[in-house]
Design a protein around this motif. Structure first.
Motif, PDB file in Angstrom:
ATOM      1  N   VAL A 172     -25.355  10.755 -23.900  1.00 42.81           N
ATOM      2  CA  VAL A 172     -25.453  10.367 -25.309  1.00 42.81           C
ATOM      3  C   VAL A 172     -25.725   8.872 -25.361  1.00 42.81           C
ATOM      4  O   VAL A 172     -24.964   8.070 -24.813  1.00 42.81           O
ATOM      5  CB  VAL A 172     -24.156  10.677 -26.079  1.00 42.81           C
ATOM      6  N   PHE A 173     -26.830   8.490 -25.986  1.00 44.30           N
ATOM      7  CA  PHE A 173     -27.180   7.079 -26.089  1.00 44.30           C
ATOM      8  C   PHE A 173     -27.771   6.803 -27.463  1.00 44.30           C
ATOM      9  O   PHE A 173     -28.183   7.721 -28.176  1.00 44.30           O
ATOM     10  CB  PHE A 173     -28.172   6.668 -24.988  1.00 44.30           C
ATOM     11  N   ALA A 216     -29.377   3.122 -36.615  1.00 40.52           N
ATOM     12  CA  ALA A 216     -29.180   3.616 -35.254  1.00 40.52           C
ATOM     13  C   ALA A 216     -29.208   5.135 -35.218  1.00 40.52           C
ATOM     14  O   ALA A 216     -28.755   5.806 -36.155  1.00 40.52           O
ATOM     15  CB  ALA A 216     -27.855   3.108 -34.698  1.00 40.52           C
ATOM     16  N   ILE A 217     -29.728   5.657 -34.114  1.00 34.32           N
ATOM     17  CA  ILE A 217     -29.822   7.098 -33.884  1.00 34.32           C
ATOM     18  C   ILE A 217     -29.086   7.434 -32.599  1.00 34.32           C
ATOM     19  O   ILE A 217     -29.196   6.707 -31.602  1.00 34.32           O
ATOM     20  CB  ILE A 217     -31.283   7.546 -33.715  1.00 34.32           C
ATOM     21  N   ALA A 218     -28.337   8.519 -32.601  1.00 37.10           N
ATOM     22  CA  ALA A 218     -27.740   9.039 -31.376  1.00 37.10           C
ATOM     23  C   ALA A 218     -28.623  10.173 -30.871  1.00 37.10           C
ATOM     24  O   ALA A 218     -28.907  11.124 -31.603  1.00 37.10           O
ATOM     25  CB  ALA A 218     -26.320   9.542 -31.622  1.00 37.10           C
ATOM     26  N   VAL A 249     -21.042   9.184 -22.144  1.00 35.74           N
ATOM     27  CA  VAL A 249     -21.428   8.672 -23.458  1.00 35.74           C
ATOM     28  C   VAL A 249     -21.497   7.152 -23.414  1.00 35.74           C
ATOM     29  O   VAL A 249     -20.763   6.494 -22.677  1.00 35.74           O
ATOM     30  CB  VAL A 249     -20.437   9.126 -24.549  1.00 35.74           C
ATOM     31  N   SER A 250     -22.391   6.601 -24.189  1.00 35.42           N
ATOM     32  CA  SER A 250     -22.585   5.154 -24.182  1.00 35.42           C
ATOM     33  C   SER A 250     -21.513   4.440 -24.987  1.00 35.42           C
ATOM     34  O   SER A 250     -21.031   4.930 -26.009  1.00 35.42           O
ATOM     35  CB  SER A 250     -23.961   4.806 -24.748  1.00 35.42           C
ATOM     36  N   TYR A 253     -23.565   0.426 -22.124  1.00 38.32           N
ATOM     37  CA  TYR A 253     -25.009   0.532 -22.386  1.00 38.32           C
ATOM     38  C   TYR A 253     -25.337  -0.270 -23.627  1.00 38.32           C
ATOM     39  O   TYR A 253     -24.647  -0.171 -24.644  1.00 38.32           O
ATOM     40  CB  TYR A 253     -25.397   2.002 -22.605  1.00 38.32           C
ATOM     41  N   ASP A 254     -26.375  -1.051 -23.536  1.00 41.70           N
ATOM     42  CA  ASP A 254     -26.921  -1.758 -24.695  1.00 41.70           C
ATOM     43  C   ASP A 254     -28.416  -1.498 -24.741  1.00 41.70           C
ATOM     44  O   ASP A 254     -29.094  -1.625 -23.712  1.00 41.70           O
ATOM     45  CB  ASP A 254     -26.695  -3.274 -24.594  1.00 41.70           C
TER      46      ASP A 254
END
Length: 456
Positions: free
Chosen positions: A93-94, A314-316, A39-40, A74-75
């Motif tokens: 997951v990002f 933001a969306i996952a 996961v991020s 992660y960005d």
């Protein structure tokens, strides 16, 4: 544009870690029978923020003993995301901005988790203007909107005081923004106002300003979408920046800010005012260790017919190609980590307690993912744990629901922002920049891009 909203550039080590943890993007179910997911997490987190995440992972694994969670820094950054997507180096997951949601779904570049999302207890309670960003053309919800924002004007209360301004009375018009910026620059020798200009953030900021003057970057939909950046509101936005830069000399000396750098300098007390997402305070604490006493937040001044504050979120998503077991585990993580605290009392209180223990912010103002009633209920649940300076946010919270929120341009959004970066840079580095000509040229370039659908 960097996104934490995350609105976010992966280091080489992050890519190496992705390959080590995900096998170049392929998670597996080990012989133990457990499903492992990656996961991020944001890059550059403080030790306290990392500790908070570790605590939440431990709690998640306790109630989901068949799932193992690993983290990957992660960005989301517009200029590198495409390569990560194509190279299979994204975590399971990002997160991405609203602007990328429908295109990723349409191009089948994310896993279709709609059957899993449909089982979530709140699937019918999403804010309609929010959930539209994760719907396929057939109406399926293939991602989870985890946060939303409206642009805000951040200001340094300490610099306001040093300049003889009242930090409890931030500017309410652009004339006042200009006047206050000049006072700060003259008295403190710091930048009175700064703006982002590169990695798509220049275009993002310019569109925000133009929206505040009643403009829109696009009109129409589908094959009829038209670029509209060569209009009076965009001219007014650039003229405002030009005058602060060249007439008032109130914008300092850095005209190549991206999202990361401008946050860093604001936290360091080098910037009096700048525009960013309404929930950006969390990042300022977690990544820039800002002194809470210095932060002020207010709504963006609006001027003219159809003026509004640009909004997004933001969306996952779950990585395309993930197995059904990984998809299932990933949706459980998204629900636990991002969503439960927004609708479930026990989760909301638990998350607040963990944040408090890790000295992380609780109660940061934001645009609700669900309806206003649900949002206010979660605030009531965690009221006793709030540790952010709410009085300093009052100029924003008192008016955020009364402002019109303008959605980001719906077609080739990030590419459009990128085409406007050099326009902003030109105005800030060339005193004699021809604003109407710059906008006319940019409009033609953007229209060609929209017509071709290539984003180039």
């Amino acid at each position: 544009m960097k996104f934490r909203r995350r609105y976010i550039a992966p280091a080489a080590g992050a890519v190496a870690l992705a390959m080590a943890l995900t096998g170049c993007g392929t998670s597996s179910t080990p012989s133990s029978g457990k499903t492992s997911i990656t996961v991020s997490i944001d890059t550059g987190l403080t030790a306290a923020a990392k500790q908070q995440i570790d605590q939440r992972i431990t709690a998640f694994e306790k109630v989901n003993p068949d799932i193992t969670v690993k983290t990957q820094p992660y960005d989301w950054v517009a200029t590198t995301f495409t390569a990560q997507l194509a190279g299979g180096t994204l975590p399971d997951v990002f997160t991405v901005p609203f602007t990328d949601g429908r295109s990723l779904i349409a191009q089948k570049q994310v896993a279709d988790i709609s059957s899993l999302v449909d089982k979530l207890p709140y699937v019918k309670d999403f804010n309609p203007s929010v959930v539209t960003n994760v719907k396929s053309t057939s109406g399926q919800i293939e991602g989870v909107p985890i946060s939303a924002y409206g642009q805000a004007l951040y200001y340094n209360r300490q610099l306001f005081t040093q300049a003889g301004l009242d930090p409890n009375k931030p500017p309410t018009t652009w004339a006042e923004v200009r006047s206050d910026a000049k006072a700060i620059a003259t008295t403190t020798k710091e930048a009175g106002f700064s703006t982002m200009t590169q990695s798509n953030t220049g275009g993002w900021s310019l569109v925000t300003l133009a929206n505040a003057f009643g403009g829109r970057a696009e009109t129409g939909t589908g094959k009829k979408v038209k670029a509209t950046v060569d209009t009076k509101p965009f001219e007014k936005a650039l003229e405002t920046l030009h005058d602060m830069r060249w007439t008032d000399d109130s914008m300092g000396g850095d005209f190549l800010y991206d999202w990361n750098a401008i946050n860093q300098d604001f936290a360091a007390g080098k910037i009096g005012m700048y525009i960013s997402g309404g929930g950006n305070y969390t990042s300022l604490v977690q990544q820039n260790a800002i002194d809470p006493k210095t932060v002020g937040q207010t709504v963006i001044p609006l001027s003219g017919k159809n003026a509004g504050a640009l909004g997004g979120g933001a969306i996952a998503f779950v990585r395309a190609g993930a197995s059904s077991a990984v998809q299932s585990a990933s949706v459980k993580w998204i629900d636990y980590y991002y969503m439960q605290q927004q609708y479930k009392k026990s989760a909301s209180v638990s998350a607040a307690k963990i944040a408090i223990a890790s000295k992380q912010p609780v109660g940061v103002p934001q645009v609700p993912v669900f309806d206003k009633k649900t949002y206010e209920q979660t605030l009531a649940w965690t009221n006793s744990y709030v540790n952010v300076p709410l009085k300093q946010f009052a100029p924003y919270t008192d008016k955020e629901f009364s402002q019109q929120i303008v959605s980001e341009p719906g077609t080739q959004t990030q590419a459009l922002y990128g085409k406007l970066d050099p326009v902003v840079q030109a105005v800030l580095t060339d005193k004699n920049a021809d604003i109407p000509t710059l906008l006319k040229q940019a409009n033609g370039t953007i229209q060609t891009m929209l017509d071709s659908g290539t984003g180039n």
